[in-house]
Design a protein around this motif. Structure first.
Motif, mmCIF file in Angstrom:
data_model
loop_
_atom_site.group_PDB
_atom_site.id
_atom_site.type_symbol
_atom_site.label_atom_id
_atom_site.label_comp_id
_atom_site.label_asym_id
_atom_site.label_seq_id
_atom_site.Cartn_x
_atom_site.Cartn_y
_atom_site.Cartn_z
ATOM 1 N N GLY A 79 5.538 0.834 -3.440
ATOM 2 C CA GLY A 79 4.617 -0.090 -4.099
ATOM 3 C C GLY A 79 5.237 -0.831 -5.271
ATOM 4 N N ASN A 131 0.797 -1.222 0.000
ATOM 5 C CA ASN A 131 0.000 0.000 0.000
ATOM 6 C C ASN A 131 0.830 1.272 0.000
ATOM 7 O OD1 ASN A 131 -2.151 -1.759 0.178
ATOM 8 N ND2 ASN A 131 -2.209 -1.629 2.440
ATOM 9 N N SER A 132 2.126 1.152 -0.007
ATOM 10 C CA SER A 132 2.955 2.350 0.091
ATOM 11 C C SER A 132 3.098 3.030 -1.256
ATOM 12 C CB SER A 132 4.347 1.974 0.615
ATOM 13 O OG SER A 132 5.288 2.963 0.242
ATOM 14 N N PRO A 133 2.783 4.334 -1.293
ATOM 15 C CA PRO A 133 2.945 5.066 -2.561
ATOM 16 C C PRO A 133 4.413 5.110 -2.973
ATOM 17 C CG PRO A 133 2.325 6.570 -0.762
ATOM 18 C CD PRO A 133 2.291 5.177 -0.197
ATOM 19 N N ASP A 134 5.330 5.089 -2.002
ATOM 20 C CA ASP A 134 6.761 5.166 -2.340
ATOM 21 C C ASP A 134 7.324 3.831 -2.817
ATOM 22 O OD1 ASP A 134 7.108 7.847 -1.701
ATOM 23 O OD2 ASP A 134 7.293 7.379 0.446
#
Ligand code: GDP
Ligand code: MG
Length: 582
Positions: free
Chosen positions: A287, A282-285
């Protein structure tokens, strides 16, 4: 792959054997297998998450974690896949045969065993704790490592590198820890997990600094970035994870372990895994990197690497095993072969050992080894000089002769030689011989005792049998003690024999003063107390004593040599009886 797995199984069994046999590499003169086999060590600053990463790779909660210096001794962990049973258990090398099925108890034992060695203070110790975890093949929830081809391997948890000694720690602790950590990671077989927390600048990473020193090419270093969840909002670790900040041979792996509050809330491993997966997914960085992040991925990466290492090293490992066998055989020849189990062969071995001792003892007595000459010294020098020093001058002074003879003969005037007087003078003179005679027996006794002690110490073959060594020493000394007593008794008998030898013949042979005196009663009664009379008695006694002294000088050594021969025989009997009774 099946062959590869079985080879890996072999390697693991060798590694296990190394652990049990105490081969942890290092100071052994023999090439060590341990150093040929790969192991994985975690390196990093204090509280960087080393223990957490290790636990996470293994997939079990068992290591003490927390803030401050928690890991204070190296922990050498071995993972084993077993074929039987369904229950997973742990075992410590220091507690053999005790199976731990509750991993909370394993953690407790690690803490207690650490304290046993270091005290409750914040001291460290380089002596490792050895722990094995056995996991059945059939268990559904297997350890991540068991899912990968490379199974049982060695993982090492180490104390964290620090910068300053805190309250209660010795100043040298900073250096001590570095030396200890270095001793593990500088070995070429060691795969380094260099742990750096993401909330710290990579340029200040102790892990990377040390790893670069011991592994300049980076072949065996894996960069691990922990605490990604703790980075300041708006920042990320992409520069590091994508290899731009600090390039390593192997890709960096980001990790999210349990926080302290998770640990306090007893969040379990499975939940922690799920959370970690979610974090990356779920991490935008991160993913786009999700499939190459996290503990499970790190475990797989390590497995693959180890497999490659073992494949590459296999020929070397095999030749080392063969070489070791050769060298161990040579070493064994030197140390002595294993002792047979059956009683007959054991007895044979014991007799061989006793004979080796006897041979050396004999060399000491008869030449070839020093010490025996001291016995000759006793007889050639010590005994004669002691005999010379005996106070016969005083004993045979005119004054004393007159006193002894007059007292002995009393009012009974003697016609010929004063027999009682002679007897008393000679008896008491011979008494003086007892001292030196006894002393020479003692002197020889002590020399023999020393030679027995030396001979036992010099019998190489006996070195690995301390009990037999003790028995042999006791038996030989017992025999020596008995011979000291015997020797004294026999020597005294020699002395006594000489004084009881005063026969009628002896008196008959004495110059007859009465005749010289002209056989006149008056003349003889006047002559009886003259100085010349006593001087003659003195001369006669003195020449007799001189004769005895010469005899003893020769017979005492003869006697003791005879005794020495007996000692041989008796020591042999003694040894035989010892060996039979064992
Ligand atoms: P070690 O001293 O390097 O062995 O570190 P530990 O594994 O004992 O961890 C030190 C502390 O950091 C513990 O309180 C852990 O809960 C915490 N910790 C370790 N890794 C992480 C992580 O990835 N995220 C968070 N939030 N805390 C972590
Ligand atoms: Mg730790």
């Amino acid at each position: 792959m099946a062959t590869m797995e079985s080879l890996i199984g072999l390697v693991n069994r060798i590694q296990r054997a190394c652990t049990v046999l105490g081969d942890h590499g290092g100071d052994s003169a023999l090439p060590t297998l341990w150093e040929a086999l790969p192991s994985v060590a975690v390196v990093g600053g204090q509280s960087s998450g080393k223990s957490s990463v290790l636990e996470s790779i293994v997939g079990r909660d068992f290591l003490p974690r927390g803030s401050g210096i928690v890991t204070r001794r190296p922990l050498v962990l071995q993972l084993h896949k077993t074929e039987q049973g369904l229950e997973e258990y742990a075992e410590f090398l220091h507690l053999p045969k005790k199976k731990f099925t509750d991993f909370a108890m394993v953690r407790k034992e690690i803490q207690e065993e650490t304290d046993r060695m270091t005290g409750r203070s914040k001291q460290i110790s380089p002596i490792p704790i050895h722990l094995s975890i056995y996991s059945p093949n059939g268990k559904v929830d297997v350890l991540p490592f068991y899912q990968a081809p490379v199974v049982n391997l060695t993982l090492i948890d180490l104390p964290g590198l620090t910068k300053v000694a805190v309250e209660g720690q010795p100043e040298s602790i900073v250096q001590d820890i570095e030396i200890m950590v270095r001793s593990y990671v500088e070995k070429p077989n060691c795969v380094i997990l260099a742990i750096t927390p993401a909330n710290q600048d990579i340029a200040t990473s102790d892990a990377i600094k040390l790893a670069r020193e011991v592994d300049p090419t980076g072949d065996r270093t894996f960069g691990v970035l922990t605490k990604l969840d703790l980075m300041d909002k708006g920042t990320n670790a992409l520069d590091v994870l994508e290899g731009r900040a600090y390039r390593l041979q192997h890709p960096w792996v980001g990790i999210v372990n349990r926080s302290q509050s998770d640990i306090n809330k007893n969040v379990d491993m499975i939940a922690a895994r799920r959370r970690e997966r979610e974090f990356f997914a779920n991490s935008p960085d991160y993913g786009h990197l999700a499939s190459k992040m996290g503990s499970e991925y790190l475990a797989k990466l390590l497995s693959k690497h180890l497999e490659a290492v073992i494949k590459a090293r296999l020929p070397g490992i095999l030749s080392l095993i063969n070489k070791s066998i050769d060298e161990i055989e040579t070493e064994l020849d030197y140390l002595g072969r294993p002792v047979a189990i059956d009683a007959g062969a054991q007895l044979y071995t014991i007799l061989e050992l006793c004979r080796a001792f006897e041979r050396i003892f004999k060399e000491h007595l008869d030449g070839g080894r020093p010490g025996g000459d001291r016995i000759y010294g006793v007889f050639d020098h010590q005994l004669p000089s002691a005999l010379r020093k005996l106070p016969f001058d005083r004993h045979l002074s005119l004054q004393n002769i007159r006193k002894v003879v007059s007292e002995a003969d009393g009012y009974q005037p003697h016609l010929v030689a004063p027999e009682q007087g002679y007897r008393r003078l000679i008896d008491s003179a011979l008494n003086y011989f007892r001292g030196p005679a006894e002393a020479s027996v003692d002197a020889v006794h002590f020399i023999l005792k020393e030679l027995v002690r030396r001979s036992i110490a010099e019998t190489q073959e006996l070195k690995r049998f301390p009990t037999l060594q003790g028995e042999l020493a006791a038996a030989a000394n017992e025999a020596l003690e008995r011979f000291r007593e015997d020797g004294k008794k026999t020597t005294m008998r020699l002395v006594d024999m000489e004084s009881s030898y005063l026969t009628v013949d002896f008196f008959r042979k004495l110059p007859q003063e009465v005749e010289k005196g002209g056989n006149q009663a008056a003349a003889s009664s006047g002559d009886r107390y003259s100085e010349g009379h006593f001087r003659r008695i003195g001369l006669n006694v003195s020449s007799y004593v001189g004769m005895v002294s010469e005899t003893l000088k020769n017979t005492i050594p003869k006697l003791q040599y005879a005794k020495r021969l007996e000692l041989y025989k008796s020591a042999r009997d003694e040894i035989d009886s010892v060996s039979w009774s064992r």
